[in-house]
Design an enzyme around this catalytic site. Structure first.
Site, mmCIF file in Angstrom:
data_model
loop_
_atom_site.group_PDB
_atom_site.id
_atom_site.type_symbol
_atom_site.label_atom_id
_atom_site.label_comp_id
_atom_site.label_asym_id
_atom_site.label_seq_id
_atom_site.Cartn_x
_atom_site.Cartn_y
_atom_site.Cartn_z
ATOM 1 N N HIS A 199 0.785 -1.139 -0.015
ATOM 2 C CA HIS A 199 0.003 0.320 0.031
ATOM 3 C C HIS A 199 0.868 1.324 0.069
ATOM 4 O O HIS A 199 1.842 1.301 0.920
ATOM 5 C CB HIS A 199 -1.016 0.224 1.282
ATOM 6 C CG HIS A 199 -0.193 -0.036 2.533
ATOM 7 N ND1 HIS A 199 0.408 -1.401 3.145
ATOM 8 C CD2 HIS A 199 0.202 0.792 3.399
ATOM 9 C CE1 HIS A 199 0.903 -1.423 4.214
ATOM 10 N NE2 HIS A 199 0.931 0.240 4.637
ATOM 11 N N LYS A 669 1.161 13.773 8.716
ATOM 12 C CA LYS A 669 -0.332 14.117 8.773
ATOM 13 C C LYS A 669 -0.518 14.657 9.966
ATOM 14 O O LYS A 669 -1.405 15.830 10.168
ATOM 15 C CB LYS A 669 -1.275 13.089 8.528
ATOM 16 C CG LYS A 669 -2.482 13.302 8.542
ATOM 17 C CD LYS A 669 -3.371 12.036 7.769
ATOM 18 C CE LYS A 669 -3.573 10.878 8.733
ATOM 19 N NZ LYS A 669 -4.640 11.084 9.608
#
Length: 1023
Positions: A199, A669
Site C-alpha cells: 500500500h 499528517k
C-alpha cells in the site's frame, strides 16, 4: 512533423547537447503516440490535444485566462471525447516514464563504467586536507559554533565522483584514511534490509505493466540496431520494423482497459510484489554482491567481503494486517507457501540447466569419493531415478547427482503445493529437502568436486549464491498489527476467565505493566486450544499460532518480526510478548524467544516518548534477558523446529539487537513536514543513546512512503542525512508498492538503487560529520519545527472549514473507489475526519489537485518568523546550514522539489469549480491562506538555496518536472469537469455546463478515475 507536446525545436532549450539521446527517444515516442491517437481517435482528437496543451507554457502554471479557455474547450466535449483525452494524456505520461527510466538505466551503466576507470588511480592512501574556511565559520558562529570540524563536510566531499557506487566509495574511504579495521568491522556486520509493502498498491494494472515491458524490450532492441547502424553494420530496414512493432504494441495498449476491473485480493498483491523477484531481483542480487566484492578488492584487497545476504528483503504483503481485515492467518500461511513455490521453481529451472551443462565424463575427469558415496545414498533413497537414468548417465556422475537433486526439489515443491491448498501432503515419505541448508549442502558438494578436479562453473556458483541469499523462503515476512487489537483481545480473554476484578482496558498503565510482568512469568497457559471468543480476538490469537506453524514448517527465518503499530507505551510491547508466550514463541522461564517485538512509533507525541518507553523496557529484567538471548547465555538457543533453518547470520534472533520502527506518514499528517522530519531525527538520536546506555545494538526501521509527504525521496541523500550513530551498518526501509516499478523494473536501475542505499549506509556509518550534535543548531531546528507545526495544525486541525474544504475540492471520495488495494482507505471507525483517514489517500488527494500540501505547508511561516528576528544574519545562517548540514539540506531539497510540482493556479481552479455555491466564500479564504503560505515558502527556499528558479541545482530533475507540469494542467481541467458533473449527478441536480448531454454516474465516475490514473502517472506517485 511537430509532436502534440513538444517539437524538438520547442524542447531544445530543455535538453542540452549531452542529452541528445534522451531528446531523440522523446521524439520517437511522441511521434508514435501521435500516430496511435490519429489511427485510433482521428485527427480531430490530435488537434484538440494540441489546443489544450498549447494553452499552457512548457513549465505548466496555467493562468486564469488560460484556464477559462481550456474549460470552454472541454465544455464542448461529450463524455467519450473527454475520456479519450484523459486516456491520451495518461498514455503520454506512462510512455515518458518508460523513456526516462530507460535513459536513467543507460546513464547508470555509462557512469559506472566511467567511475571504474576514473577511480583507478585513487587506490593509494593520499591524505586530504581540510578545505574549511575558518574565518567564515568564526563570522557566522559567534554563538559558540565555530569548532574545528565544522569545515570538514565529509558527507559532501567526493560527491561529484561518488554517485553512490562501490567503485567510488572505497577509494574515497582510502583517501580519507579511514582505518581498514573499522571498514572491516562495519562490512562484517553490514545489514541492509528492504521491505516490500502493498500500500499504496501500484495504480497501474499488471496487464498494462506487461505492455510497458514489451515497449521497453522493443526500445532496447532499437538501441542495438541504431548502434550497429552507427558502426556501419546491420540492415536499413531493421529500425523501421522495430518502430512498426512499437506502434502495434502501443495500439494494443490503447485498447486495453487501464482501470482495475475488481478490487485486488491480498494474494493478487503478493503476486504483484513477487514479480520483481521473478523478473529482476532473483538474478540481480548476486550481481550486487559481486559488484561489492570487486570494488572492495580494487582498493582494500586484504579485506573480507560481507556475507552474501548483506542486502536482504522482507515483505509485508500478505502479513501486514494493520487495518486490513483481508489479511487473515490463512492468507499469511498461503503467502509463505506462494513465496516458496516461486523460489523452488527457480531452483528447479537452474538445476535443469546445470544438468545440460555439467556433462563431465568419468572417462576424462576424476571424481572424488564423497560424490560417489552420495550417489550410492541417493540410489537407495531414489531408486526410481536410478532405474530411469543410471544407464544414460552411467559415466556422467554430475548429471546423475543433479537428477537426484532435481527429484528432491520436485518432491519439496509438490509438498509445498499441497500445503498451499490446505491439503495434507501425500508424499511425506518421499525424499525431499526440509530446508535450504540441505539443498545448499548438495550444491557445495558438487562445487567442491569441480574445484578439486580443476574445474569451475559460474552457473553453479550463482545458484549457490542465490540459495545463500534467498533460502527456500525468498523474503522474510513481518507481521504488523495495531496496538489496541492486542489490548482488546486480552480484555476479552481476561473478562471470559474472570482473572481481574475490573476490565483490563480500565487498568492504568502502571497496573497493566505490573500484571503483564507477573503473568509473563506464570507457567500456566492463559488461552485454551478452543477459542470461545469473538472473531476479532480469535484472529489475533490465530495470528500468533500461525507464526509458530510457519516457523516449524519454514524455519525461524520466515517470520520472526512482529511490529506493533501505534505503539505508545510499555504495555503495548508486553501484551504482544504475552500472546507470543501463549503460542510458544517465547519461553519466559529461560527468557528465550523466536520472535522479535518491534514497537512502531508514529505520531509526534509517540516519537517524543519513544525514549522513555524503550528505557522502561530495557529496565525490565525479563525483557533485557530476552534481548541478550536468555538468562544463562548471550547466544540464542531455541529448540530446533521440524525444518532446520538455513544457518545465516539472521537465522535466529541476533543477540542484544533491538529493532525500532519510526513512522513518517502519520507524524507528517499529524504535525507537518518539517516537524515530522525533525521529531524523527531527534528520536533516532535519543534511541541510539538509550541503546548504548544499556549495551543494546539498535536497528532503525524507517517506514518511508513513496511521496515526500510520507518520507519519500532519494534514499541515498536521506540516509546520509540521518544521525550517523543511529545507523552503524544496519538499516531497514520500507519500499512502497507505488515505487516498486520505478526502482525494480529494470535490472541496472535495481542494482544502482540497492548500491546507492548500501554505500550511503557505509558512508553515514564511517564518515560522521558531527553536525547533528551541535546544540545551538539543534535549538534553532527545534524552534523552526515548533513554529511550522503550530502553523500546520492551525490550518489542518483548527480551521473550522478545512475538513469540508478537503472533501469538496479534492477527489478523496473518488480515490476511495479506485480498485487498487485490498486495504480500506479509512480506519474502521469510518468517520469522515482526519483521524480515521489513512495517510496514503490523504497525500494522494493533495497530489491530484496539485496542492501537495502535506510536503511543505508550515515551512515558509517558520522560516519567515526566524528571519524576522535578524534578517541578514539568519538568512546567512540558513544558507550555511544548507551547505554544511546534511539533514537541513535534505529537508530543504525535498521541499524545493515538491514546490516545483505545485501549481497553485490549477489548485485554485479545483476550489472555484468544485466548491458548493454556499461554501465558496469560506473555501476561498482557506485557499488564500494556503496560497499565501506557498508563495512565502517558495520565495524563502529560493533565498536559502540561492537559486533563481526552483530546482536550478538539479537541471535534469527540473526539466523532467517541467515536461510533466505542462501536460498535467489540461488533464487537471478534464478531471475537474468530470468531478463537477459527477457530483451534480449524485445530488440529482444535473445541469448543463461542464460536459454537454446526460451521462450515467458510472460513465462519469469511470472518466474521473481515468484522470486520476493519468495524473498519478504524470506526478509519478499516488500517496
Amino acid at each position: 512533423m511537430g509532436s502534440v507536446l513538444y517539437s524538438l525545436s520547442e524542447s531544445a532549450n530543455l535538453y542540452p547537447a549531452s542529452e541528445l539521446f534522451l531528446r531523440h527517444r522523446l521524439q520517437i515516442v511522441e511521434e508514435l503516440w501521435e500516430s496511435v491517437l490519429r489511427q485510433e481517435c482521428g485527427q480531430n482528437m490530435v488537434d484538440l490535444l494540441r489546443q489544450l496543451r498549447d494553452l499552457c507554457s512548457p513549465e505548466g502554471q496555467a493562468t486564469k485566462d488560460q484556464a477559462v479557455s481550456a474549460v470552454k474547450l472541454i465544455e464542448q466535449l461529450n463524455i467519450n471525447e473527454a475520456i479519450r483525452a484523459a486516456r491520451a494524456f495518461a498514455l503520454y505520461f506512462q510512455l515518458i516514464n518508460i523513456i526516462e527510466q530507460e535513459y536513467e538505466q543507460r546513464q547508470q551503466l555509462t557512469r559506472y563504467s566511467d567511475l571504474e576507470a576514473e577511480t583507478a588511480p585513487l587506490n593509494g592512501s593520499e591524505n586530504i586536507t581540510s578545505s574549511s574556511n575558518h574565518n567564515e565559520d568564526d563570522v557566522i558562529f559567534n554563538r559558540g559554533l565555530g569548532t574545528d570540524f565544522l569545515g570538514k563536510n565529509w558527507t559532501n566531499r567526493g560527491q561529484g565522483k561518488q554517485k553512490g557506487t562501490f567503485a567510488a566509495l572505497f577509494p574515497l574511504l582510502s583517501k580519507l584514511n579511514v582505518p581498514p579495521q573499522q571498514i572491516q568491522r562495519l562490512i562484517s556486520q553490514l545489514d541492509v534490509r528492504l521491505v516490500f509493502t502493498a500500500h499504496p498498491t501500484e495504480i497501474v494494472r499488471h496487464t498494462i505493466r506487461d505492455k510497458q515491458r514489451q515497449v521497453v524490450d522493443l526500445l532496447q532492441q532499437l538501441d542495438e540496431v541504431e548502434n550497429r547502424a552507427k558502426e556501419g553494420g546491420g540492415y536499413p530496414w531493421e529500425a523501421g520494423e522495430i518502430r512498426e512493432k512499437l506502434l502495434e504494441e502501443i495500439r494494443l495498449w490503447w485498447r486495453t482497459d487501464e482501470l482495475h476491473q475488481f478490487k485486488p485480493t491480498v494474494l493478487d498483491e503478493v503476486d504483484y510484489a513477487l514479480h520483481y523477484f521473478q523478473e529482476v531481483l532473483f538474478d540481480g542480487i548476486p550481481q550486487l554482491y559481486k559488484r561489492f566484492k570487486y570494488a572492495l578488492n580494487q582498493t582494500f584487497s586484504w579485506l573480507e567481503p560481507p556475507s552474501k545476504d548483506f542486502c536482504s528483503f522482507g515483505s509485508w504483503v500478505g502479513s501486514d494486517r494493520d487495518g486490513n481485515p483481508s489479511v487473515t492467518p490463512e492468507i499469511t500461511w498461503q503467502t509463505a507457501c506462494y513465496q516458496r513455490k516461486m523460489v523452488l521453481e527457480r531452483y528447479i529451472k537452474s538445476v535443469k540447466q546445470l544438468i545440460e551443462l555439467l556433462s563431465i565424463s568419468m572417462h576424462w575427469s576424476d571424481v572424488l569419493p564423497d560424490l560417489l558415496e552420495s550417489l550410492e545414498l541417493d540410489q537407495s533413497q531414489l531408486s526410481e531415478v536410478y532405474d530411469a537414468l543410471a544407464l544414460r548417465y552411467r559415466q556422467e556422475p554430475y548429471r546423475l547427482k543433479l537428477a537426484y537433486v532435481l527429484k528432491r526439489l520436485e518432491n519439496t515443491r509438490d509438498r509445498n503445493l499441497a500445503l498451499y491448498k490446505g491439503e495434507t501432503p501425500t508424499n511425506e515419505d518421499s525424499p525431499m529437502y526440509r530446508s535450504g541448508a540441505e539443498f545448499l549442502a548438495e550444491l557445495r558438494l558438487i562445487q567442491h568436486n569441480l574445484t578439486e578436479t580443476g574445474l569451475s562453473c559460474r552457473e553453479l556458483d550463482n545458484l549457490i549464491c542465490q540459495v545463500e541469499i534467498f533460502d527456500f523462503n525468498l523474503t522474510k515476512l513481518d507481521i504488523r498489527q495495531e496496538s489496541t487489537r492486542h489490548s482488546d483481545a486480552l480484555n476479552e480473554i481476561l473478562d471470559y476467565l474472570q482473572l481481574l476484578p475490573q476490565p483490563y482496558n480500565d487498568l492504568s498503565e502502571e497496573q497493566r505493566v505490573a500484571w503483564l510482568t507477573t503473568e509473563l512469568q506464570t507457567r500456566r497457559p492463559l488461552i485454551s486450544s478452543e477459542l470461545p471468543f469473538s472473531d476479532k480476538t480469535n484472529d489475533v490469537i490465530k495470528t500468533f499460532r500461525v507464526v509458530r506453524s510457519l516457523q516449524q514448517e519454514f524455519g525461524i527465518n520466515i517470520c520472526q518480526t512482529y511490529i506493533i503499530s501505534m505503539c505508545r507505551q510499555v504495555s503495548d510491547v508486553l501484551e504482544v510478548l504475552l500472546l507470543a508466550k501463549e503460542a510458544r514463541l517465547f519461553d519466559p522461564a529461560i527468557a528465550v524467544g523466536t520472535i522479535q517485538v518491534v514497537p512502531l512509533f508514529e505520531t509526534v507525541e509517540d516519537l517524543q516518548r519513544s525514549r522513555s518507553v524503550m528505557r522502561q523496557l530495557f529496565e525490565l529484567p525479563l525483557y533485557r534477558a530476552l534481548l541478550a538471548g536468555g538468562y544463562k547465555s548471550t547466544e540464542v538457543k531455541v529448540p530446533s523446529p521440524e525444518s532446520t533453518p538455513l544457518p545465516t547470520p539472521h537465522s535466529v534472533l541476533t543477540p542484544d539487537l533491538q529493532e525500532v520502527m519510526l513512522g513518517y506518514s502519520d507524524s507528517n499528517k499529524d504535525s507537518g513536514f518539517l516537524s515530522s522530519n525533525w521529531e524523527i531525527h531527534k528520536a533516532q538520536k535519543s534511541l541510539q543513546k538509550i541503546a548504548e546506555e544499556y549495551g543494546v545494538n539498535l536497528r532503525i526501521f524507517h517506514g518511508r512512503g513513496g511521496s515526500v509527504g510520507r518520507g519519500g525521496g532519494p534514499a541515498h541523500e536521506a540516509i546520509l542525512a540521518q544521525p550517523g550513530h543511529s545507523i552503524n551498518g544496519r538499516i531497514k526501509i520500507t519500499e512502497q508498492g507505488e515505487v516498486l516499478a520505478s526502482k525494480y523494473s529494470l535490472l541496472d536501475l535495481a542494482l544502482y538503487n540497492l548500491e546507492t542505499i548500501t554505500t550511503a549506509v557505509i558512508q553515514a556509518s564511517l564518515l560522521r560529520t558531527g553536525f547533528d550534535d551541535i546544540e545551538p543548531w539543534n535549538e534553532i531546528m527545534e524552534e523552526l519545527a515548533a513554529r511550522s507545526r503550530q502553523h500546520y495544525r492551525g490550518l489542518i486541525y483548527e480551521q473550522p472549514d478545512f475538513i469540508d474544504f478537503f472533501h469538496q475540492v479534492t477527489p478523496i471520495e473518488e480515490i476511495s473507489q479506485l480498485q487498487i488495494s485490498s486495504r480500506p482507505a479509512r480506519r474502521p471507525s469510518g468517520k469522515k475526519d482526519l483521524s480515521s483517514l489513512r495517510a496514503i489517500p490523504w497525500v494522494f488527494s493533495w497530489t491530484q489537485t496539485r496542492f501537495l500540501l502535506p510536503s511543505w505547508y508550515g515551512v515558509g511561516t517558520a522560516l519567515q518568523e526566524f528571519f524576522n528576528e535578524e534578517p541578514e544574519e539568519h538568512l546567512k545562517l540558513m544558507r550555511y546550514f544548507y551547505v554544511k548540514w546534511p539533514f537541513f539540506k535534505m529537508v530543504i531539497s525535498k521541499v524545493e522539489m515538491t514546490l516545483a510540482k505545485v501549481d497553485m493556479q490549477m489548485a485554485g481552479h479545483y476550489v472555484q469549480e468544485l466548491s458548493d455555491p454556499e461554501d465558496k466564500s469560506r473555501f476561498e479564504k482557506v485557499f488564500e491562506q494556503i496560497a499565501n503560505e506557498y508563495y512565502l515558502t517558495r520565495d524563502l527556499v529560493l533565498k536559502i538555496t540561492d537559486h533563481s528558479r526552483l530546482l536550478d541545482g538539479d537541471p535534469v530533475l527540473q526539466r523532467s518536472v517541467q515536461l510533466r507540469n505542462g501536460t498535467i494542467v489540461p488533464l487537471g481541467f478534464i478531471q475537474v469537469s468530470l468531478l463537477k458533473r459527477l457530483r451534480q449527478s449524485k445530488n440529482n441536480n444535473a445541469t448543463s455546463g461542464v460536459i454537454h448531454s446526460r451521462y450515467s454516474k458510472g460513465e462519469l465516475l469511470r472518466g474521473a478515475l481515468l484522470t486520476i490514473n493519468g495524473i498519478a502517472a504524470g506526478m509519478r506517485n499516488t500517496g
